[in-house]
Scaffold this motif. Structure first.
Motif, mmCIF file in Angstrom:
data_model
loop_
_atom_site.group_PDB
_atom_site.id
_atom_site.type_symbol
_atom_site.label_atom_id
_atom_site.label_comp_id
_atom_site.label_asym_id
_atom_site.label_seq_id
_atom_site.Cartn_x
_atom_site.Cartn_y
_atom_site.Cartn_z
ATOM 1 N N TYR A 31 0.819 -1.206 0.000
ATOM 2 C CA TYR A 31 0.000 0.000 0.000
ATOM 3 C C TYR A 31 0.850 1.251 0.000
ATOM 4 O O TYR A 31 2.078 1.187 0.163
ATOM 5 C CB TYR A 31 -0.974 -0.009 1.182
ATOM 6 C CG TYR A 31 -0.384 0.330 2.534
ATOM 7 C CD1 TYR A 31 0.430 -0.565 3.225
ATOM 8 C CD2 TYR A 31 -0.646 1.557 3.138
ATOM 9 C CE1 TYR A 31 0.958 -0.240 4.474
ATOM 10 C CE2 TYR A 31 -0.132 1.885 4.389
ATOM 11 C CZ TYR A 31 0.673 0.975 5.045
ATOM 12 O OH TYR A 31 1.200 1.295 6.274
ATOM 13 N N VAL A 33 0.367 5.623 1.286
ATOM 14 C CA VAL A 33 -0.446 6.721 1.818
ATOM 15 C C VAL A 33 0.158 8.015 1.268
ATOM 16 O O VAL A 33 1.338 8.290 1.483
ATOM 17 C CB VAL A 33 -0.443 6.738 3.362
ATOM 18 C CG1 VAL A 33 -1.147 7.995 3.884
ATOM 19 C CG2 VAL A 33 -1.121 5.488 3.914
ATOM 20 N N ARG A 50 8.246 4.507 -4.499
ATOM 21 C CA ARG A 50 8.256 3.604 -3.329
ATOM 22 C C ARG A 50 7.274 2.462 -3.536
ATOM 23 O O ARG A 50 7.544 1.320 -3.150
ATOM 24 C CB ARG A 50 7.920 4.401 -2.058
ATOM 25 C CG ARG A 50 8.043 3.568 -0.793
ATOM 26 C CD ARG A 50 7.953 4.409 0.469
ATOM 27 N NE ARG A 50 6.615 4.933 0.672
ATOM 28 C CZ ARG A 50 6.287 5.735 1.686
ATOM 29 N NH1 ARG A 50 7.194 6.095 2.576
ATOM 30 N NH2 ARG A 50 5.061 6.171 1.811
ATOM 31 N N LYS A 146 6.287 -1.539 1.977
ATOM 32 C CA LYS A 146 5.080 -1.031 2.645
ATOM 33 C C LYS A 146 3.985 -2.085 2.479
ATOM 34 O O LYS A 146 3.089 -1.963 1.631
ATOM 35 C CB LYS A 146 4.689 0.339 2.061
ATOM 36 C CG LYS A 146 3.947 1.218 3.067
ATOM 37 C CD LYS A 146 3.953 2.663 2.657
ATOM 38 C CE LYS A 146 2.979 3.542 3.431
ATOM 39 N NZ LYS A 146 3.095 3.552 4.881
ATOM 40 N N GLU A 179 12.547 2.701 13.868
ATOM 41 C CA GLU A 179 11.511 3.705 13.557
ATOM 42 C C GLU A 179 10.380 3.547 14.563
ATOM 43 O O GLU A 179 10.520 2.848 15.554
ATOM 44 C CB GLU A 179 11.007 3.511 12.123
ATOM 45 C CG GLU A 179 10.400 2.145 11.865
ATOM 46 C CD GLU A 179 9.861 1.970 10.447
ATOM 47 O OE1 GLU A 179 9.598 2.965 9.759
ATOM 48 O OE2 GLU A 179 9.679 0.804 10.042
ATOM 49 N N ALA A 181 6.134 2.523 15.210
ATOM 50 C CA ALA A 181 5.227 1.507 14.668
ATOM 51 C C ALA A 181 4.519 2.012 13.413
ATOM 52 O O ALA A 181 4.148 1.231 12.542
ATOM 53 C CB ALA A 181 4.216 1.089 15.728
ATOM 54 N N ALA A 182 4.329 3.342 13.306
ATOM 55 C CA ALA A 182 3.682 3.909 12.112
ATOM 56 C C ALA A 182 4.280 5.265 11.741
ATOM 57 O O ALA A 182 3.596 6.128 11.198
ATOM 58 C CB ALA A 182 2.174 4.035 12.345
ATOM 59 N N SER A 183 5.552 5.457 12.042
ATOM 60 C CA SER A 183 6.199 6.747 11.752
ATOM 61 C C SER A 183 7.711 6.560 11.739
ATOM 62 O O SER A 183 8.219 5.536 12.205
ATOM 63 C CB SER A 183 5.829 7.770 12.829
ATOM 64 O OG SER A 183 6.329 7.351 14.088
ATOM 65 N N ASN A 184 8.421 7.547 11.227
ATOM 66 C CA ASN A 184 9.886 7.575 11.376
ATOM 67 C C ASN A 184 10.225 8.428 12.591
ATOM 68 O O ASN A 184 9.464 9.322 12.965
ATOM 69 C CB ASN A 184 10.558 8.153 10.124
ATOM 70 C CG ASN A 184 10.467 7.198 8.944
ATOM 71 O OD1 ASN A 184 9.820 7.492 7.944
ATOM 72 N ND2 ASN A 184 11.095 6.044 9.049
ATOM 73 N N LEU A 203 10.872 1.775 7.058
ATOM 74 C CA LEU A 203 10.210 2.307 5.871
ATOM 75 C C LEU A 203 10.901 3.608 5.466
ATOM 76 O O LEU A 203 11.088 4.487 6.304
ATOM 77 C CB LEU A 203 8.729 2.578 6.156
ATOM 78 C CG LEU A 203 7.971 2.973 4.892
ATOM 79 C CD1 LEU A 203 7.614 1.722 4.097
ATOM 80 C CD2 LEU A 203 6.743 3.783 5.208
ATOM 81 N N GLY A 205 10.622 6.808 4.697
ATOM 82 C CA GLY A 205 9.520 7.778 4.770
ATOM 83 C C GLY A 205 9.725 8.953 3.825
ATOM 84 O O GLY A 205 10.840 9.458 3.673
ATOM 85 N N ILE A 206 8.631 9.385 3.223
ATOM 86 C CA ILE A 206 8.690 10.558 2.348
ATOM 87 C C ILE A 206 8.834 11.809 3.228
ATOM 88 O O ILE A 206 9.558 12.743 2.893
ATOM 89 C CB ILE A 206 7.425 10.651 1.450
ATOM 90 C CG1 ILE A 206 7.191 9.342 0.671
ATOM 91 C CG2 ILE A 206 7.504 11.861 0.528
ATOM 92 C CD1 ILE A 206 8.159 8.995 -0.421
ATOM 93 N N THR A 207 8.167 11.818 4.386
ATOM 94 C CA THR A 207 8.276 12.957 5.312
ATOM 95 C C THR A 207 9.688 13.018 5.912
ATOM 96 O O THR A 207 10.226 14.111 6.140
ATOM 97 C CB THR A 207 7.228 12.832 6.437
ATOM 98 O OG1 THR A 207 6.033 12.286 5.880
ATOM 99 C CG2 THR A 207 6.923 14.167 7.088
ATOM 100 N N SER A 242 5.340 11.542 9.788
ATOM 101 C CA SER A 242 4.635 10.718 8.803
ATOM 102 C C SER A 242 3.805 11.644 7.922
ATOM 103 O O SER A 242 3.591 12.818 8.274
ATOM 104 C CB SER A 242 3.743 9.666 9.459
ATOM 105 O OG SER A 242 2.517 10.236 9.859
ATOM 106 N N SER A 243 3.341 11.095 6.811
ATOM 107 C CA SER A 243 2.570 11.886 5.847
ATOM 108 C C SER A 243 1.310 12.461 6.466
ATOM 109 O O SER A 243 0.853 13.526 6.063
ATOM 110 C CB SER A 243 2.165 11.013 4.658
ATOM 111 O OG SER A 243 3.301 10.669 3.927
#
Ligand code: PDD
Length: 285
Positions: A31, A33, A50, A146, A179, A181-184, A203, A205-207, A242-243
């Motif tokens: 996936y 986001v 990505r 991802k 990192e 669990a759902a962010s850098n 991951l 991350g783009i952010t 995160s995004s």
């Protein structure tokens, strides 16, 4: 809410998939986001890159060219109401008889996309920061993919929620930070912004990229290197990105204050620059 499923746009209530979908049975899919500001998908090329990396990682053929994805995403944005949205894009290996091995010959992948309103973090979240807990990173060795199979992340993030916190900071072999669990996660020590190097354990991350670009362009001292567990516990500041959450200060770790226990100078600086960047760059093509 208008969603996209296998070639058609429809109301979310009409979107149905067969129970034999390998995403449902095996979590066999990937996936993305993607944040949308003023109806512009931010860093779409990077998100699609990505996505390709994730698809390569699970050996699934990309069903669309970047131009096709762009056209579909543009339509999805137009068909939904808000100016700022976050897009969720999901591809599974499709519907087949239950067998761990890939369907042979391959079947049509399932392609699903939805959009939700994107709200910036609340004023309280920004002024107070959030709490985090720590845990051993017990996920697999391809966290750069991802993958929709997020059970380890779900369980790790729930540890934070159960402790009245927002994020769980993960450590490999009890030694170094990967990192959230759902962010850098970024660490600040003596005015230097520290970021772990991108590898198979986190991951990309783009952010994360945006924050490092902002640091570079504003001559904020920063280093990309392995971060030891002890450095996280003695940090002046901790940040999560995160995004959907942009950049947020982590002000407690395992119930103890991080630095002063308040969002610090590095956070204020980066948050300010991020808002300017959002206004001047993200909201424009
Ligand atoms: N998650 N690491 C993990 C494990 C993540 O799940 C995410 C984002 C990130 C940050 O990546 P980015 O800056 O590209 O959003 C890092 C998304 C938002 C999610 O799963 O909803």
């Amino acid at each position: 809410m208008t969603v996209y499923l296998n070639g058609q746009f429809m109301p979310i209530e009409a979107a149905k998939i067969p129970v034999m979908d390998r995403g449902f049975i095996f979590g066999d899919g990937v996936y993305e986001v993607i944040p949308v500001y003023s109806r512009h998908a931010f860093r779409l090329a990077e998100h699609l890159h990505r996505l390709q990396h994730s698809l390569n990682g699970i050996k699934l053929h990309n069903p669309h060219s970047d131009a096709e994805w762009t056209a579909l995403i543009t339509q999805l944005i137009v068909r939904n109401d808000t100016e700022d949205q976050y897009l969720y894009l999901h591809i599974t290996r499709g519907v087949a008889k239950r067998d761990h091995a890939f369907p042979n010959p391959p079947v049509q992948p399932t392609i699903f996309m939805m959009s939700n309103p994107l709200l910036p973090p609340s004023a309280t979240l920004l002024s107070k920061g959030v709490g985090a807990v720590s845990a051993e990173d017990n996920r697999w060795l391809r966290c750069d993919i991802k993958a929709i199979a997020l059970l380890p992340n779900v369980l790790l993030r729930q540890m934070a929620i159960d402790a009245g916190c927002v994020e769980t900071i993960l450590f490999r072999d009890n030694k170094f930070m990967t990192e959230g669990a759902a962010s850098n996660i970024f660490v600040v020590k003596n005015g230097v912004l520290l970021a772990p190097p991108k590898n198979n354990l986190m991951l990309p991350g783009i952010t994360y990229d945006v924050i490092l670009e902002i640091a570079a362009s504003h001559t904020i001292p920063h280093e990309i290197r392995k971060i030891a567990k002890a450095e996280v516990f003695s940090a002046d500041e901790l940040l999560m990105t995160s995004s959907t959450k942009e950049v947020i200060a982590i002000t407690t770790l395992n119930g103890k204050p991080v630095g002063t226990g308040k969002p610090g100078k590095m956070f204020s600086q980066l948050h300010q620059h991020y808002q300017t960047f959002k206004q001047n760059v993200m909201r424009k093509k």
